[in-house]
Scaffold this motif. Structure first.
Motif, PDB file in Angstrom:
ATOM      1  N   CYS A  99      -0.030  10.515   8.539  1.00 54.14           N
ATOM      2  CA  CYS A  99      -0.328  10.803   9.935  1.00 54.14           C
ATOM      3  C   CYS A  99      -1.426   9.874  10.455  1.00 54.14           C
ATOM      4  O   CYS A  99      -2.237   9.346   9.687  1.00 54.14           O
ATOM      5  CB  CYS A  99      -0.767  12.257  10.089  1.00 54.14           C
ATOM      6  N   GLU A 100      -1.452   9.693  11.766  1.00 58.85           N
ATOM      7  CA  GLU A 100      -2.475   8.861  12.402  1.00 58.85           C
ATOM      8  C   GLU A 100      -3.872   9.318  11.978  1.00 58.85           C
ATOM      9  O   GLU A 100      -4.184  10.506  11.959  1.00 58.85           O
ATOM     10  CB  GLU A 100      -2.341   8.948  13.919  1.00 58.85           C
ATOM     11  N   GLY A 101      -4.696   8.372  11.610  1.00 63.65           N
ATOM     12  CA  GLY A 101      -6.046   8.670  11.164  1.00 63.65           C
ATOM     13  C   GLY A 101      -6.187   8.737   9.658  1.00 63.65           C
ATOM     14  O   GLY A 101      -7.303   8.665   9.133  1.00 63.65           O
ATOM     15  N   GLU A 102      -5.065   8.865   8.950  1.00 58.77           N
ATOM     16  CA  GLU A 102      -5.083   8.862   7.493  1.00 58.77           C
ATOM     17  C   GLU A 102      -4.778   7.455   6.985  1.00 58.77           C
ATOM     18  O   GLU A 102      -4.604   6.522   7.773  1.00 58.77           O
ATOM     19  CB  GLU A 102      -4.069   9.875   6.952  1.00 58.77           C
ATOM     20  N   SER A 103      -4.701   7.293   5.662  1.00 55.91           N
ATOM     21  CA  SER A 103      -4.451   5.969   5.084  1.00 55.91           C
ATOM     22  C   SER A 103      -3.258   6.004   4.147  1.00 55.91           C
ATOM     23  O   SER A 103      -3.111   6.953   3.357  1.00 55.91           O
ATOM     24  CB  SER A 103      -5.680   5.466   4.319  1.00 55.91           C
ATOM     25  N   ALA A 104      -2.421   4.988   4.226  1.00 53.50           N
ATOM     26  CA  ALA A 104      -1.291   4.833   3.307  1.00 53.50           C
ATOM     27  C   ALA A 104      -1.776   4.094   2.070  1.00 53.50           C
ATOM     28  O   ALA A 104      -2.392   3.026   2.184  1.00 53.50           O
ATOM     29  CB  ALA A 104      -0.161   4.057   3.976  1.00 53.50           C
ATOM     30  N   ARG A 105      -1.501   4.656   0.908  1.00 52.19           N
ATOM     31  CA  ARG A 105      -1.902   4.025  -0.358  1.00 52.19           C
ATOM     32  C   ARG A 105      -0.650   3.686  -1.150  1.00 52.19           C
ATOM     33  O   ARG A 105       0.002   4.565  -1.701  1.00 52.19           O
ATOM     34  CB  ARG A 105      -2.832   4.955  -1.136  1.00 52.19           C
ATOM     35  N   LEU A 106      -0.322   2.409  -1.189  1.00 53.37           N
ATOM     36  CA  LEU A 106       0.855   1.926  -1.907  1.00 53.37           C
ATOM     37  C   LEU A 106       0.428   1.471  -3.289  1.00 53.37           C
ATOM     38  O   LEU A 106      -0.640   0.864  -3.439  1.00 53.37           O
ATOM     39  CB  LEU A 106       1.515   0.777  -1.154  1.00 53.37           C
ATOM     40  N   ASN A 107       1.276   1.717  -4.292  1.00 58.70           N
ATOM     41  CA  ASN A 107       0.887   1.385  -5.656  1.00 58.70           C
ATOM     42  C   ASN A 107       2.099   1.021  -6.501  1.00 58.70           C
ATOM     43  O   ASN A 107       3.168   1.633  -6.375  1.00 58.70           O
ATOM     44  CB  ASN A 107       0.163   2.578  -6.286  1.00 58.70           C
ATOM     45  N   CYS A 108       1.939   0.033  -7.365  1.00 57.14           N
ATOM     46  CA  CYS A 108       2.969  -0.358  -8.327  1.00 57.14           C
ATOM     47  C   CYS A 108       2.334  -0.452  -9.712  1.00 57.14           C
ATOM     48  O   CYS A 108       1.493  -1.323  -9.958  1.00 57.14           O
ATOM     49  CB  CYS A 108       3.579  -1.717  -7.959  1.00 57.14           C
ATOM     50  N   ASP A 109       2.724   0.440 -10.601  1.00 56.35           N
ATOM     51  CA  ASP A 109       2.259   0.347 -11.986  1.00 56.35           C
ATOM     52  C   ASP A 109       2.900  -0.843 -12.678  1.00 56.35           C
ATOM     53  O   ASP A 109       2.284  -1.519 -13.498  1.00 56.35           O
ATOM     54  CB  ASP A 109       2.589   1.638 -12.745  1.00 56.35           C
ATOM     55  N   LEU A 110       4.163  -1.101 -12.353  1.00 61.31           N
ATOM     56  CA  LEU A 110       4.900  -2.256 -12.857  1.00 61.31           C
ATOM     57  C   LEU A 110       5.368  -3.086 -11.671  1.00 61.31           C
ATOM     58  O   LEU A 110       5.884  -2.545 -10.702  1.00 61.31           O
ATOM     59  CB  LEU A 110       6.110  -1.813 -13.687  1.00 61.31           C
ATOM     60  N   ARG A 144      -0.731  -7.278   4.455  1.00 62.15           N
ATOM     61  CA  ARG A 144      -1.779  -6.563   3.732  1.00 62.15           C
ATOM     62  C   ARG A 144      -1.368  -6.167   2.312  1.00 62.15           C
ATOM     63  O   ARG A 144      -2.236  -6.036   1.440  1.00 62.15           O
ATOM     64  CB  ARG A 144      -2.190  -5.310   4.515  1.00 62.15           C
ATOM     65  N   CYS A 145      -0.069  -5.963   2.084  1.00 57.29           N
ATOM     66  CA  CYS A 145       0.348  -5.346   0.820  1.00 57.29           C
ATOM     67  C   CYS A 145       1.280  -6.164  -0.063  1.00 57.29           C
ATOM     68  O   CYS A 145       1.241  -6.014  -1.290  1.00 57.29           O
ATOM     69  CB  CYS A 145       1.020  -3.998   1.102  1.00 57.29           C
ATOM     70  N   ASP A 146       2.138  -6.994   0.497  1.00 56.80           N
ATOM     71  CA  ASP A 146       3.109  -7.723  -0.324  1.00 56.80           C
ATOM     72  C   ASP A 146       2.397  -8.547  -1.400  1.00 56.80           C
ATOM     73  O   ASP A 146       1.380  -9.194  -1.141  1.00 56.80           O
ATOM     74  CB  ASP A 146       3.961  -8.649   0.542  1.00 56.80           C
ATOM     75  N   GLY A 147       2.949  -8.518  -2.604  1.00 55.22           N
ATOM     76  CA  GLY A 147       2.401  -9.314  -3.687  1.00 55.22           C
ATOM     77  C   GLY A 147       1.206  -8.704  -4.372  1.00 55.22           C
ATOM     78  O   GLY A 147       0.613  -9.327  -5.263  1.00 55.22           O
ATOM     79  N   ARG A 148       0.837  -7.476  -4.020  1.00 58.58           N
ATOM     80  CA  ARG A 148      -0.311  -6.817  -4.637  1.00 58.58           C
ATOM     81  C   ARG A 148       0.155  -5.664  -5.521  1.00 58.58           C
ATOM     82  O   ARG A 148       1.250  -5.137  -5.363  1.00 58.58           O
ATOM     83  CB  ARG A 148      -1.271  -6.289  -3.569  1.00 58.58           C
ATOM     84  N   LYS A 149      -0.705  -5.255  -6.458  1.00 58.92           N
ATOM     85  CA  LYS A 149      -0.414  -4.097  -7.292  1.00 58.92           C
ATOM     86  C   LYS A 149      -0.666  -2.804  -6.531  1.00 58.92           C
ATOM     87  O   LYS A 149       0.014  -1.790  -6.754  1.00 58.92           O
ATOM     88  CB  LYS A 149      -1.288  -4.110  -8.548  1.00 58.92           C
ATOM     89  N   SER A 150      -1.619  -2.821  -5.624  1.00 64.87           N
ATOM     90  CA  SER A 150      -1.924  -1.649  -4.811  1.00 64.87           C
ATOM     91  C   SER A 150      -2.596  -2.098  -3.518  1.00 64.87           C
ATOM     92  O   SER A 150      -3.169  -3.194  -3.452  1.00 64.87           O
ATOM     93  CB  SER A 150      -2.838  -0.674  -5.566  1.00 64.87           C
ATOM     94  N   CYS A 151      -2.510  -1.272  -2.501  1.00 65.93           N
ATOM     95  CA  CYS A 151      -3.169  -1.570  -1.235  1.00 65.93           C
ATOM     96  C   CYS A 151      -3.376  -0.274  -0.473  1.00 65.93           C
ATOM     97  O   CYS A 151      -2.644   0.702  -0.665  1.00 65.93           O
ATOM     98  CB  CYS A 151      -2.380  -2.576  -0.397  1.00 65.93           C
ATOM     99  N   THR A 152      -4.367  -0.260   0.398  1.00 65.35           N
ATOM    100  CA  THR A 152      -4.653   0.885   1.248  1.00 65.35           C
ATOM    101  C   THR A 152      -4.716   0.405   2.691  1.00 65.35           C
ATOM    102  O   THR A 152      -5.465  -0.520   3.009  1.00 65.35           O
ATOM    103  CB  THR A 152      -5.983   1.547   0.857  1.00 65.35           C
ATOM    104  N   VAL A 153      -3.909   1.022   3.553  1.00 63.77           N
ATOM    105  CA  VAL A 153      -3.846   0.609   4.952  1.00 63.77           C
ATOM    106  C   VAL A 153      -4.073   1.826   5.851  1.00 63.77           C
ATOM    107  O   VAL A 153      -3.299   2.785   5.799  1.00 63.77           O
ATOM    108  CB  VAL A 153      -2.490  -0.036   5.290  1.00 63.77           C
ATOM    109  N   PRO A 154      -5.097   1.815   6.686  1.00 63.39           N
ATOM    110  CA  PRO A 154      -5.339   2.934   7.598  1.00 63.39           C
ATOM    111  C   PRO A 154      -4.276   2.974   8.710  1.00 63.39           C
ATOM    112  O   PRO A 154      -3.930   1.934   9.279  1.00 63.39           O
ATOM    113  CB  PRO A 154      -6.722   2.636   8.184  1.00 63.39           C
ATOM    114  N   ALA A 155      -3.776   4.155   8.999  1.00 64.15           N
ATOM    115  CA  ALA A 155      -2.814   4.339  10.082  1.00 64.15           C
ATOM    116  C   ALA A 155      -3.585   4.591  11.371  1.00 64.15           C
ATOM    117  O   ALA A 155      -3.725   5.735  11.829  1.00 64.15           O
ATOM    118  CB  ALA A 155      -1.872   5.495   9.765  1.00 64.15           C
ATOM    119  N   VAL A 156      -4.097   3.520  11.955  1.00 58.21           N
ATOM    120  CA  VAL A 156      -4.952   3.619  13.142  1.00 58.21           C
ATOM    121  C   VAL A 156      -4.586   2.522  14.139  1.00 58.21           C
ATOM    122  O   VAL A 156      -4.021   1.486  13.784  1.00 58.21           O
ATOM    123  CB  VAL A 156      -6.443   3.510  12.768  1.00 58.21           C
TER     124      VAL A 156
END
Length: 209
Positions: free
Chosen positions: A26-37, A81-93
């Motif tokens: 939701c708006e105001g929160e942050s998306a946390r994407l993660n790849c263990d592999l 912000r996220c492609d090519g990374r193991k993890s990333c955090t992006v605020p939905a703002v």
């Protein structure tokens, strides 16, 4: 027998990681994407609203009625912000995606997968070579800037928000080759954030020919 079981477990983990993952925040929160592999590849993204139910609890009807709310740059922003990374955090703002529909309560809807790839990092003013012992290079993602404060550390680093995707440029230089020399310099990629220390990061795979 144990080795065979471990191989199956590794394969199942890889297949699980390679499946598309979906995330809604939701708006105001942050998306946390993660790849263990593997490494992140964002497939779809929208910051806005396309239904009246998602992230609607406690919100007045006039703030969730717009179902045609889309920030057109959502995918390119998430990819940068996220492609090519193991993890990333992006605020939905709005400060990240802009406000595609003023007055509407929005959410970030993201679909991504974890792809097997190699990663190369070249600090600013440095050179390196990416290569494939088998097959030829295919670049998944490239960025010349800075997306964290740890890689290629310098004194007085104050920002990790320097996004300058170079995927198309690196594909034209390197795709289909057995090896490719990289130069991380402003003269090659221009200076996307003047005064800040940068690096060139590339994720790629080796495709069969």
């Amino acid at each position: 027998m144990l080795v065979q079981k471990l191989s199956w477990i590794t394969l199942l983990l890889f297949l699980y990681q390679h499946e598309a993952k979906k995330m809604v925040v939701c708006e105001g929160e942050s998306a946390r994407l993660n790849c263990d592999l593997g490494f992140i590849t964002v497939n779809k993204a929208n910051y806005g609203r396309t239904d009246c139910k998602t992230c609607a609890s406690g919100k007045p009807a006039n703030r969730i009625s717009n179902k045609q709310c889309r920030a057109e740059a959502s995918l390119s922003i998430m990819s940068a912000r996220c492609d090519g990374r193991k993890s990333c955090t992006v605020p939905a703002v709005n400060s990240v995606f802009s406000d595609p529909c003023v007055g509407t309560y929005k959410y970030l809807d993201v679909s991504y997968e974890c792809i097997p790839a190699k990663r190369s990092v070249t600090c600013e003013n440095g050179e390196s070579i990416i290569k494939c012992d088998k097959g030829v290079i295919h670049v998944h993602h490239a960025n010349y800037g800075r997306r964290d404060l740890v890689t290629c550390p310098r004194n007085k680093l104050t920002t990790s928000d320097c996004y300058s995707p170079q995927t198309s440029s690196l594909r034209s230089r390197c795709d289909g080759k057995k090896s490719c020399q990289l130069s991380a310099s402003n003269s090659v990629f221009s200076d996307s954030c003047v005064g800040f220390s940068k690096y060139l990061e590339v994720t790629y795979c080796c495709k069969k020919v």
